[in-house]
Write a protein that holds these residues in place. Structure first.
Motif, PDB file in Angstrom:
ATOM      1  N   PRO A 369       0.864  -1.187   0.000  1.00 17.89           N
ATOM      2  CA  PRO A 369       0.000   0.000   0.000  1.00 17.89           C
ATOM      3  C   PRO A 369       0.895   1.230   0.000  1.00 17.89           C
ATOM      4  O   PRO A 369       2.000   1.196   0.547  1.00 17.89           O
ATOM      5  N   SER A 370       0.463   2.318  -0.599  1.00 21.09           N
ATOM      6  CA  SER A 370       1.377   3.440  -0.769  1.00 21.09           C
ATOM      7  C   SER A 370       0.644   4.763  -0.916  1.00 21.09           C
ATOM      8  O   SER A 370      -0.584   4.811  -1.086  1.00 21.09           O
ATOM      9  N   LEU A 371       1.422   5.828  -0.885  1.00 25.20           N
ATOM     10  CA  LEU A 371       0.903   7.173  -1.071  1.00 25.20           C
ATOM     11  C   LEU A 371       0.276   7.317  -2.451  1.00 25.20           C
ATOM     12  O   LEU A 371      -0.803   7.903  -2.599  1.00 25.20           O
ATOM     13  N   ALA A 372       0.941   6.790  -3.476  1.00 25.72           N
ATOM     14  CA  ALA A 372       0.403   6.881  -4.837  1.00 25.72           C
ATOM     15  C   ALA A 372      -0.938   6.157  -4.952  1.00 25.72           C
ATOM     16  O   ALA A 372      -1.881   6.656  -5.590  1.00 25.72           O
ATOM     17  N   LYS A 373      -1.029   4.994  -4.342  1.00 18.56           N
ATOM     18  CA  LYS A 373      -2.278   4.232  -4.411  1.00 18.56           C
ATOM     19  C   LYS A 373      -3.378   4.909  -3.601  1.00 18.56           C
ATOM     20  O   LYS A 373      -4.564   4.842  -3.963  1.00 18.56           O
ATOM     21  N   ALA A 374      -3.000   5.564  -2.507  1.00 19.84           N
ATOM     22  CA  ALA A 374      -3.989   6.306  -1.724  1.00 19.84           C
ATOM     23  C   ALA A 374      -4.540   7.479  -2.528  1.00 19.84           C
ATOM     24  O   ALA A 374      -5.752   7.752  -2.509  1.00 19.84           O
ATOM     25  N   MET A 375      -3.668   8.180  -3.248  1.00 22.67           N
ATOM     26  CA  MET A 375      -4.113   9.291  -4.088  1.00 22.67           C
ATOM     27  C   MET A 375      -4.996   8.797  -5.221  1.00 22.67           C
ATOM     28  O   MET A 375      -6.019   9.411  -5.561  1.00 22.67           O
ATOM     29  N   GLU A 376      -4.631   7.678  -5.809  1.00 21.87           N
ATOM     30  CA  GLU A 376      -5.429   7.099  -6.887  1.00 21.87           C
ATOM     31  C   GLU A 376      -6.818   6.717  -6.383  1.00 21.87           C
ATOM     32  O   GLU A 376      -7.830   6.921  -7.080  1.00 21.87           O
ATOM     33  N   GLU A 377      -6.855   6.165  -5.188  1.00 22.19           N
ATOM     34  CA  GLU A 377      -8.138   5.741  -4.619  1.00 22.19           C
ATOM     35  C   GLU A 377      -9.060   6.926  -4.375  1.00 22.19           C
ATOM     36  O   GLU A 377     -10.281   6.838  -4.582  1.00 22.19           O
ATOM     37  N   LYS A 378      -8.509   8.068  -3.959  1.00 21.38           N
ATOM     38  CA  LYS A 378      -9.357   9.217  -3.631  1.00 21.38           C
ATOM     39  C   LYS A 378      -9.628  10.109  -4.834  1.00 21.38           C
ATOM     40  O   LYS A 378     -10.768  10.541  -5.060  1.00 21.38           O
ATOM     41  N   PRO A 586       2.599   9.006   7.250  1.00 24.85           N
ATOM     42  CA  PRO A 586       1.279   9.429   7.735  1.00 24.85           C
ATOM     43  C   PRO A 586       1.102  10.942   7.721  1.00 24.85           C
ATOM     44  O   PRO A 586      -0.018  11.440   7.558  1.00 24.85           O
ATOM     45  N   THR A 587       2.203  11.697   7.883  1.00 21.65           N
ATOM     46  CA  THR A 587       2.113  13.151   7.802  1.00 21.65           C
ATOM     47  C   THR A 587       1.734  13.591   6.394  1.00 21.65           C
ATOM     48  O   THR A 587       0.882  14.474   6.207  1.00 21.65           O
ATOM     49  N   LEU A 588       2.342  12.971   5.386  1.00 23.25           N
ATOM     50  CA  LEU A 588       2.004  13.296   3.996  1.00 23.25           C
ATOM     51  C   LEU A 588       0.564  12.896   3.679  1.00 23.25           C
ATOM     52  O   LEU A 588      -0.141  13.612   2.951  1.00 23.25           O
ATOM     53  N   LEU A 589       0.129  11.756   4.202  1.00 21.17           N
ATOM     54  CA  LEU A 589      -1.255  11.345   3.978  1.00 21.17           C
ATOM     55  C   LEU A 589      -2.223  12.392   4.527  1.00 21.17           C
ATOM     56  O   LEU A 589      -3.205  12.770   3.871  1.00 21.17           O
ATOM     57  N   GLU A 590      -1.933  12.868   5.721  1.00 20.39           N
ATOM     58  CA  GLU A 590      -2.846  13.814   6.360  1.00 20.39           C
ATOM     59  C   GLU A 590      -2.880  15.141   5.616  1.00 20.39           C
ATOM     60  O   GLU A 590      -3.956  15.713   5.389  1.00 20.39           O
ATOM     61  N   LEU A 591      -1.722  15.635   5.197  1.00 21.69           N
ATOM     62  CA  LEU A 591      -1.674  16.913   4.493  1.00 21.69           C
ATOM     63  C   LEU A 591      -2.220  16.806   3.074  1.00 21.69           C
ATOM     64  O   LEU A 591      -2.526  17.820   2.449  1.00 21.69           O
ATOM     65  N   TYR A 597      -7.657   6.584   3.954  1.00 18.78           N
ATOM     66  CA  TYR A 597      -7.009   5.441   3.299  1.00 18.78           C
ATOM     67  C   TYR A 597      -6.799   4.339   4.330  1.00 18.78           C
ATOM     68  O   TYR A 597      -6.462   4.594   5.490  1.00 18.78           O
ATOM     69  N   ALA A 598      -6.995   3.100   3.921  1.00 16.39           N
ATOM     70  CA  ALA A 598      -6.979   1.977   4.870  1.00 16.39           C
ATOM     71  C   ALA A 598      -5.638   1.816   5.571  1.00 16.39           C
ATOM     72  O   ALA A 598      -5.581   1.415   6.741  1.00 16.39           O
ATOM     73  N   TRP A 599      -4.531   2.097   4.883  1.00 16.61           N
ATOM     74  CA  TRP A 599      -3.208   1.892   5.474  1.00 16.61           C
ATOM     75  C   TRP A 599      -2.598   3.243   5.833  1.00 16.61           C
ATOM     76  O   TRP A 599      -2.216   4.018   4.966  1.00 16.61           O
ATOM     77  N   GLN A 600      -2.476   3.519   7.127  1.00 15.71           N
ATOM     78  CA  GLN A 600      -1.920   4.778   7.605  1.00 15.71           C
ATOM     79  C   GLN A 600      -0.466   4.653   8.046  1.00 15.71           C
ATOM     80  O   GLN A 600       0.115   5.608   8.560  1.00 15.71           O
ATOM     81  N   GLY A 601       0.131   3.470   7.853  1.00 15.87           N
ATOM     82  CA  GLY A 601       1.542   3.296   8.146  1.00 15.87           C
ATOM     83  C   GLY A 601       1.812   2.892   9.581  1.00 15.87           C
ATOM     84  O   GLY A 601       0.918   2.819  10.421  1.00 15.87           O
ATOM     85  N   LEU A 602       3.089   2.636   9.855  1.00 16.09           N
ATOM     86  CA  LEU A 602       3.515   2.196  11.184  1.00 16.09           C
ATOM     87  C   LEU A 602       3.877   3.358  12.092  1.00 16.09           C
ATOM     88  O   LEU A 602       4.094   3.160  13.287  1.00 16.09           O
ATOM     89  N   GLY A 603       3.974   4.550  11.519  1.00 13.47           N
ATOM     90  CA  GLY A 603       4.340   5.720  12.308  1.00 13.47           C
ATOM     91  C   GLY A 603       3.127   6.527  12.706  1.00 13.47           C
ATOM     92  O   GLY A 603       1.990   6.052  12.683  1.00 13.47           O
ATOM     93  N   ARG A 604       3.370   7.776  13.064  1.00 13.55           N
ATOM     94  CA  ARG A 604       2.306   8.663  13.514  1.00 13.55           C
ATOM     95  C   ARG A 604       2.544  10.049  12.918  1.00 13.55           C
ATOM     96  O   ARG A 604       3.666  10.559  12.925  1.00 13.55           O
ATOM     97  N   SER A 605       1.507  10.655  12.389  1.00  7.01           N
ATOM     98  CA  SER A 605       1.614  12.000  11.827  1.00  7.01           C
ATOM     99  C   SER A 605       2.053  12.982  12.891  1.00  7.01           C
ATOM    100  O   SER A 605       1.595  12.933  14.042  1.00  7.01           O
ATOM    101  N   ILE A 606       2.934  13.904  12.516  1.00  9.30           N
ATOM    102  CA  ILE A 606       3.383  14.910  13.490  1.00  9.30           C
ATOM    103  C   ILE A 606       2.297  15.950  13.740  1.00  9.30           C
ATOM    104  O   ILE A 606       2.449  16.802  14.621  1.00  9.30           O
TER     105      ILE A 606
END
Length: 656
Positions: A369-378, A586-591, A597-606
């Motif tokens: 799962p990835s940032l590109a796929k998340a953008m494609e999905e939305k 996750p920070t890039l996903l949020e911004l 998106y189903a996969w938010q990663g193993l980290g945490r958005s700042i």
């Protein structure tokens, strides 16, 4: 005393006629193995020397290497084994000085890639490594001298048997074994004699192997014993204790492990705890386009820094004074053996590198799962492109780019090679030209197709040994500063100018106002040179003791500043706490407005106010403020490494 020593050797080692050669090479191999351990531990810990395993397995390794000679009676075979052993040991030391692990089993097939990293290899060689070839030369001299002394003895015996009575007898005294023990290694010997020699050799090997087996059994077996060393203090001890063969064998048995329901439950349980502890902030505004720039080896300490009156990164410093900029200076580098390609994994997928080897080579066809796929999905109709100055085969980028959802890969052949940088044996396109050409492709619409767009640009100029031609150098330092520090700062200044010009060039691109620009170092650059520079007079207080990289976001939505997470008194938004590279995804996903998106990663958005200000590296070392944080929370953050390894290794997302 000499006769007693030879009797002991005669009892332990095989046939008499090869005893001298056998002993010489046994001591040579054992010396190289022990010196390898000393060199390895000198930059990690000498704790392995307090374990019996280091000596027992080293002795066993040296004995096994003598097998070709015992079987075929050819000393030439031992010279081949000796050269191969030296190359194996030195190459693993060089690899360890960068990646703090032995060469993974899967990487031995990538010898051809070494020509692209000659500078990094030569820079990781130490003077002590000369003892490996010098010990071989010493053995050549001793072996040759032994044979010459045997010849002299034979000549003198002939002289004494035929000399006229009027001439005195001549004797030769030396420290070498008697002449009958120095016959050529391939001298004739009866089959029963050879079998007896092989039997004695096999018995000695089995005796040492039995002792090694007892040591392993006492610790629950090889795998359990090896894995018991995987903590922040002993993670480097496995190779010295069990030799390189042990490390390779551990890689092999790890690769043969199969997925079980327990593994799936472990992953799912960790992810459930991660989701339950999070509190994603909902931003009313997001950016539809994103440009990620991975600046090779860029570390945080060069930013906002003046050395000998010279500003190292004036362009980036200027960008940080923009009210729409967000800067995190304390991002822990979390790459492993894949270095730059590991950074692409972390930034694009929110996963950490695998425990052993490089994911792009071992698991290129796993589901990511990835940032590109998340953008494609939305957003649908997303154009995603990776631009790199390297060849598509390097780290298997041509396969990994589409695996991450990128539609296109523009590599070395897609750029005009008009500004070469780097050492003479590996010229590569400089960052100034690379980013200038990338900006031209964006403005011309070649890699900016309309609708949502995602670009990933991977630079090169900060690659060790930080070599720039003189006409590209903008800063010069005195001889008081170590040369490698000078070279690093000079390369950082060159990349800084390239980044500044790139941002200015794309301000007129369509959709710029709706574009988030992320600039980050792909990993730390100083590696094993850091301690030396930090201890130097010029580097003390200047070079960071921690492997922190910068994370800069430009064109951040204004609502982020109003969220109260960041210091509003500074010109730009600043996140001064420690974070990991794993928190970038996750920070890039949020911004980008992708929090659904189903996969938010193993980290945490700042942007999450509940995010802890700490990060854990691959060796379980914790960086940041641990006050008021429970041990359970720290263990949970550190366990992300194990969880990520299992997700990739067992293709967790492909099974769902």
């Amino acid at each position: 005393m000499s006769s007693i020593f030879h009797r002991v050797i005669a009892c332990f080692f095989p046939c008499r006629e090869i005893r001298g050669t056998f002993l010489l090479f046994f001591l040579l191999f054992l010396f190289k193995i022990l010196w390898f351990n000393v060199s390895w531990c000198a930059i990690s810990t000498f704790r392995p020397f307090s374990y019996a395993e280091l000596y027992v397995f080293g002795l066993l390794f040296a004995l096994v290497l003598l097998a070709p000679f015992v079987l075929f009676r050819k000393a030439s075979l031992l010279w081949i084994v000796d050269v191969a052993l030296g190359l194996l040991l030195v190459s693993n030391l060089v690899y360890f000085r960068t990646y703090y692990t032995a060469i993974p089993l899967s990487s031995y097939g990538l010898v051809g890639n070494m020509r692209d990293f000659t500078g990094s290899i030569s820079g990781s060689l130490y003077w002590g490594d000369l003892l490996f070839p010098l010990s071989t030369l010493a053995a050549v001299f001793l072996h040759g001298t032994s044979h010459r002394m045997g010849l002299c003895t034979a000549i003198l015996r002939k002289w004494n048997s035929f000399r006229p009575s009027s001439l005195p007898a001549v004797t030769l005294r030396s420290g070498f074994p008697p002449a009958q023990l120095r016959r050529p290694a391939d001298a004739r010997q009866t089959m029963p004699g050879r079998l007896a020699d092989c039997g004695r050799y096999l018995l000695s090997v089995m005796t040492v192997a039995l002792l090694a087996g007892i040591l392993l059994h006492a610790k629950g077996g090889f795998k359990k014993s090896y894995e018991s060393l995987q903590d922040s203090y002993t993670h480097t001890c496995g190779t010295p204790l069990y030799t390189i063969v042990g490390s390779v064998y551990y890689d092999y048995i790890r690769d043969r492990e199969i997925y079980t329901p327990d593994i799936g439950r472990h992953i799912a349980g960790w992810l459930d705890r991660q989701t339950a502890s999070g509190q994603p902030a909902c931003q009313p505004e997001s950016r539809m386009n994103c440009i990620i720039i991975l600046a090779e080896s860029l570390e945080s300490w060069v930013l906002e820094r003046t050395v000998e009156g010279q500003e190292i990164t004036p362009c980036l410093n200027r960008l940080l004074r923009d009210s729409t900029a967000l800067y995190a200076p304390r991002v822990l580098s979390q790459v492993k053996g894949g270095r730059s390609i590991d950074a692409q994994l972390i930034f694009n997928t929110g996963l950490l590198p695998v425990d052993i080897g490089v994911y792009s080579l071992k698991y290129p066809h796993a589901s990511y799962p990835s940032l590109a796929k998340a953008m494609e999905e939305k957003y649908g109709n997303v154009f995603a492109c990776t631009l790199t100055a390297d060849k598509p085969a390097v780290w298997n980028q041509s396969v990994i780019a589409p695996a991450f959802g990128y539609d296109s890969l523009v590599s070395k052949s897609g750029f005009t090679q008009d500004e070469p940088v780097g050492p003479h044996y590996r010229h590569q396109l400089g960052d100034a030209s690379l980013l200038r050409q990338c900006a031209a492709k964006i403005n011309a619409g070649e890699v900016w197709k309309g609708g949502a767009s995602l670009l990933q640009i991977v630079t090169y100029s900060g690659h060790f040994p930080f070599a720039l031609p003189d006409h590209l150098k903008e800063v010069h330092f005195s001889d008081d500063i170590p040369s490698v520090m000078c070279d690093y700062m000079t390369a950082a200044r060159y990349t800084d100018r390239a980044l500044g010009r790139f941002v200015e060039a794309i301000r007129s691109a369509p959709g710029f106002d709706n574009t988030l620009i992320a600039i980050a170092g792909d990993h730390e650059g100083l590696v094993n040179m850091r301690n030396e520079l930090c201890c130097s007079r010029a580097g003390r207080g200047v070079v960071s003791e921690a492997p922190f990289i910068p994370f800069i976001l430009l064109n951040v939505p204004p609502a982020v500043r109003q969220g109260g997470v960041f210091d509003s008194s500074a010109t730009c938004m600043r996140y001064e706490k420690v974070m990991g590279q794993i928190d970038i995804y996750p920070t890039l996903l949020e911004l980008s407005g992708l929090t659904d998106y189903a996969w938010q990663g193993l980290g945490r958005s700042i942007l999450d106010p509940r995010k802890k200000g700490l990060a854990v590296d691959a060796h379980n070392k914790v960086y940041g403020d641990t006050a008021n944080i429970s041990g359970e929370e720290i263990r949970h953050i550190g366990e992300a490494w194990t969880v990520s390894d299992k997700i990739i290794r067992y293709d967790y997302f492909g099974r769902r």
